[in-house]
Scaffold this motif. Sequence first.
Motif, short mmCIF file in Angstrom:
data_model
loop_
_atom_site.label_atom_id
_atom_site.label_comp_id
_atom_site.label_asym_id
_atom_site.label_seq_id
_atom_site.Cartn_x
_atom_site.Cartn_y
_atom_site.Cartn_z
N GLN A 385 -12.02 -45.38 -80.66
CA GLN A 385 -12.35 -46.82 -80.74
C GLN A 385 -13.48 -46.79 -79.96
O GLN A 385 -13.43 -46.71 -78.41
CB GLN A 385 -11.15 -47.89 -80.67
CG GLN A 385 -11.64 -49.50 -80.67
CD GLN A 385 -10.58 -50.22 -80.57
OE1 GLN A 385 -9.69 -49.90 -79.60
NE2 GLN A 385 -10.80 -51.36 -81.34
N ARG A 402 -2.85 -41.12 -84.77
CA ARG A 402 -2.28 -41.61 -86.08
C ARG A 402 -1.52 -40.47 -86.64
O ARG A 402 -1.79 -39.59 -86.59
CB ARG A 402 -3.48 -41.94 -86.84
CG ARG A 402 -4.41 -42.93 -86.40
CD ARG A 402 -3.94 -44.44 -86.71
NE ARG A 402 -4.63 -45.53 -86.03
CZ ARG A 402 -4.48 -46.05 -84.85
NH1 ARG A 402 -3.50 -45.44 -83.92
NH2 ARG A 402 -5.39 -46.82 -84.27
N SER A 459 1.02 -40.27 -71.70
CA SER A 459 2.28 -40.94 -71.32
C SER A 459 2.86 -40.12 -70.01
O SER A 459 2.70 -39.10 -69.53
CB SER A 459 3.50 -40.25 -72.39
OG SER A 459 3.02 -41.14 -73.46
N ASP A 521 -3.38 -48.94 -67.94
CA ASP A 521 -3.63 -49.57 -69.20
C ASP A 521 -2.59 -50.74 -69.37
O ASP A 521 -1.82 -51.00 -68.61
CB ASP A 521 -3.06 -48.59 -70.23
CG ASP A 521 -3.66 -48.81 -71.84
OD1 ASP A 521 -4.20 -49.87 -72.10
OD2 ASP A 521 -3.29 -47.95 -72.60
N LYS A 545 -4.73 -56.83 -73.83
CA LYS A 545 -5.16 -57.89 -75.05
C LYS A 545 -4.45 -59.07 -75.22
O LYS A 545 -4.93 -59.93 -75.61
CB LYS A 545 -5.09 -56.92 -76.40
CG LYS A 545 -3.98 -56.28 -76.93
CD LYS A 545 -4.58 -55.52 -78.26
CE LYS A 545 -3.25 -54.79 -78.88
NZ LYS A 545 -2.86 -53.71 -78.09
N GLU A 581 -11.93 -59.75 -79.90
CA GLU A 581 -11.95 -59.93 -81.41
C GLU A 581 -12.89 -61.00 -81.66
O GLU A 581 -13.28 -61.21 -83.01
CB GLU A 581 -10.33 -60.36 -82.01
CG GLU A 581 -9.55 -59.25 -81.86
CD GLU A 581 -8.17 -59.71 -82.44
OE1 GLU A 581 -8.07 -60.75 -82.83
OE2 GLU A 581 -7.26 -58.77 -82.68
N TYR A 600 -11.60 -55.13 -81.98
CA TYR A 600 -12.11 -55.24 -83.44
C TYR A 600 -13.41 -55.98 -83.67
O TYR A 600 -14.24 -55.83 -84.45
CB TYR A 600 -11.01 -56.04 -84.08
CG TYR A 600 -9.86 -55.20 -84.34
CD1 TYR A 600 -9.74 -54.02 -83.76
CD2 TYR A 600 -8.58 -55.94 -85.06
CE1 TYR A 600 -8.35 -53.29 -84.21
CE2 TYR A 600 -7.53 -55.18 -85.14
CZ TYR A 600 -7.39 -54.00 -84.48
OH TYR A 600 -6.21 -53.31 -84.71
P1 C2E Z 1 -3.04 -49.19 -76.44
O1 C2E Z 1 -3.36 -47.98 -75.61
O2 C2E Z 1 -2.97 -50.41 -75.41
O3 C2E Z 1 -4.16 -49.31 -77.39
C1 C2E Z 1 -4.77 -50.35 -77.90
C2 C2E Z 1 -3.99 -50.86 -79.09
O4 C2E Z 1 -4.76 -51.98 -79.51
C3 C2E Z 1 -4.46 -49.71 -80.41
O5 C2E Z 1 -3.32 -49.80 -81.20
C4 C2E Z 1 -5.57 -50.35 -81.16
O6 C2E Z 1 -5.69 -49.97 -82.38
C5 C2E Z 1 -5.44 -52.07 -81.10
N1 C2E Z 1 -6.67 -52.71 -80.62
C6 C2E Z 1 -7.83 -52.28 -80.45
N2 C2E Z 1 -8.61 -53.35 -80.71
C7 C2E Z 1 -7.95 -54.32 -80.83
C8 C2E Z 1 -8.11 -55.62 -81.36
O7 C2E Z 1 -9.28 -56.24 -81.13
N3 C2E Z 1 -7.41 -56.60 -81.73
C9 C2E Z 1 -5.97 -56.11 -81.78
N4 C2E Z 1 -5.10 -56.94 -82.40
N5 C2E Z 1 -5.44 -54.78 -81.51
C10 C2E Z 1 -6.70 -54.08 -81.28
P2 C2E Z 1 -2.58 -48.63 -81.84
O8 C2E Z 1 -3.67 -47.53 -82.04
O9 C2E Z 1 -1.89 -48.83 -82.99
O10 C2E Z 1 -1.82 -47.92 -80.40
C11 C2E Z 1 -0.86 -48.46 -80.05
C12 C2E Z 1 -0.30 -48.11 -78.74
O11 C2E Z 1 0.19 -46.56 -78.99
C13 C2E Z 1 -1.32 -47.68 -77.59
O12 C2E Z 1 -1.68 -49.17 -76.95
C14 C2E Z 1 -0.96 -46.74 -76.83
O13 C2E Z 1 0.01 -47.21 -76.10
C15 C2E Z 1 -0.04 -45.79 -77.97
N6 C2E Z 1 -0.98 -44.71 -78.22
C16 C2E Z 1 -1.91 -44.79 -79.00
N7 C2E Z 1 -2.68 -43.56 -79.29
C17 C2E Z 1 -1.71 -42.74 -78.26
C18 C2E Z 1 -1.92 -41.45 -77.67
O14 C2E Z 1 -2.74 -40.70 -78.11
N8 C2E Z 1 -1.26 -41.01 -76.77
C19 C2E Z 1 -0.23 -41.73 -76.15
N9 C2E Z 1 0.71 -41.32 -75.33
N10 C2E Z 1 -0.09 -42.98 -76.48
C20 C2E Z 1 -0.97 -43.47 -77.59
#
Ligand code: C2E
Length: 621
Positions: A385, A402, A459, A521, A545, A581, A600
């Motif tokens: 992103q 993903r 993590s 974070d 967010k 957003e 977004y």
């Molecule tokens: P995070 O690190 O806080 O990641 C940001 C999340 O917000 C991501 O969801 C992203 O897709 C989403 N996001 C970005 N921009 C916007 C926006 O404008 N509006 C909204 N509503 N959401 C937005 P995602 O990809 O589902 O990831 C969720 C969480 O999963 C992440 O929160 C992170 O804690 C974890 N995660 C994702 N990828 C990894 C990874 O590679 N390793 C680890 N350890 N954790 C991960």
Amino acid sequence: MLNNMSFYNFMHKQILVLIALFASTATSYVFFGIVYSSYIIEPIWYLLVLAVSYWGYRLYRAYSDNSYTIEEKEKWLSKLRYFLFLYFSTWTIMFIVYVSRGNIELHYLAIFTQLGVSVVAATILVTEKKLAIFILTSSMLPVTIYLLLIGKFYAYVIAILTVILAWVLLYGSRNTYNYLLRNQFQAYHDYLTKLGNRRYFVELLEDAIKIQKNDSKYMYLLLIDLDHFKTINDTLGHDVGDKLLIEVAQRMKMLVKLNNSSVSRLGGDEFCILSLSYKDKDECLERAQDFALELLHLIKQTYIIDEHHLYISASIGLSIIDNPKMTASTMIKEADIAMYEAKSKGRDGVILFNDELSVRIERKLEIERLLHFALENGEITLQYQPQMNLNSEVIGCEVLVRWHNEQLGQVGPDEFIPISEQTGFIVELGYYIMEESFKTFSKWDVVGIKLNQLSINISMRQMFHTTFLEDVSKLCVKHLTPELSSKLVFEMTETSAAEDIGKLINIMNKIKRHGIRFSMDDFGTGYSSLSYLRQIPIDELKIDKSFISELDDAKKDINMVKTILNIAKNLGLTIVAEGVETEMQKDFLIKENCTILQGYYFSKPLNRDKFEEYIAVKIKK
Ligand code: C2E
Ligand code: CA
Ligand code: CA
């Protein structure tokens, strides 16, 4: 009562042995009848033996260990006792018949048989003390009387010997019985607390389920697990831990006695309680909840063990036995699921098992299972992103993992990351994510996509793993130039407050030698205090967010975001706003001098090709 449980089965098996023995040896009397020209009494007597044998066989067939409840087994046993008495008495009849005949040879025969029968009674009826005494007396007494009636000195002596023999037989059988009892007690009880063990409880529960099936009554099951018991064991030693368990067991026993239920120790610090049966389901549930709360209260009272004042709480899972199709193991599993829920809801509480809970746990287990193969099946991919500066130029990106599984479809990281943290799979997964994103980063550098930073979520469990430092060094050397390494940002979450902060700082400092920076974070949602922020060597803050989305809401306080931005500025940290957003949010953040924007409004997370296209378009503009 339960002590008898396996004894029913024992008695059941003995019937066949006895029938085989009696029905076959009794034929010899028919034979004697022919030899001594008595053709009526012996065959009639033999028919009697066969008839009683048949009765015994019917009793043998009727018994069912699986579908009989304890009550039914008890009824069955009392019938069996009549049968046994009658069966043994048939021999006494023959004894009287033979000794009343003139032929002395027949007297010897009768005495010998009667002694044999007594020995059989003593061995077969080990578990039936009263019946054994009764039968032994009724078969030995006629012999003794017979001897006394002879009226000679030698006969008196033998009469006394028969009494001694009877006593020895009884004594031996008593010893065997006590030995069996002790053995059984050990097999069914826990050595430490003297409560019933898992095996005991499972049998008890199986019986309860049978009763439920027959009478449609309701019972409840409580599964109690002490909170943080391991800590007591680890810090104060196993002796203290054991004494604490004994004391907890004692308290439970006391409470359980008051309401006639039963407590067992399943193992470790896990206990199980099974209630009495209730006619009404609601009443059962209400009683269960009251009882569980009372129990929690009792467990929480101070313990004084070896001059330590100890406190412990418990998490309780509750399930109601209301379905006759249930097995003991599914019942325990349900209570276990509820207990785990109580743990994850902060411990020291009671949770009732329900279907929604079960669906959730099933899904979790399914994810756990399938996740295991996700890497080797190539189901894990990465998205990137974009992160923008205040001029809306792409200066970096965040790597987001993903998972697409054939069976489950798309599963979000919010769901599978916590699970892989629990199972430890995160170590392997995290390694893969680092390696893949490093490769991409290196490739982009070669093709001219120059970014200031590549943010990767790390993590805590992964960071604290023994191989983490080594893995990072290895991957940096293998895929990145020192210049590229210094552009990496590791995003960590605030929950780390619970971890060992000294150790954390140590790890972070070692990582920073590669030039890698750290970002906090989800800032504002966790536990981190200002002093915490000052202690750990971070470089960047990411405002969660949820604060950004509140900026649009006129009723919400925008000062929170201003405060966070100020904190960051004062600490000299870069600040990233995520979840941007709308244009309004963007404008506000630009005005407030936030450093980096992500959300977004600019772009959703993109796969590698789409990200490259996105950059290309941006550059053309
Ligand atoms: P995070 O690190 O806080 O990641 C940001 C999340 O917000 C991501 O969801 C992203 O897709 C989403 N996001 C970005 N921009 C916007 C926006 O404008 N509006 C909204 N509503 N959401 C937005 P995602 O990809 O589902 O990831 C969720 C969480 O999963 C992440 O929160 C992170 O804690 C974890 N995660 C994702 N990828 C990894 C990874 O590679 N390793 C680890 N350890 N954790 C991960
Ligand atoms: Ca993140
Ligand atoms: Ca975040």
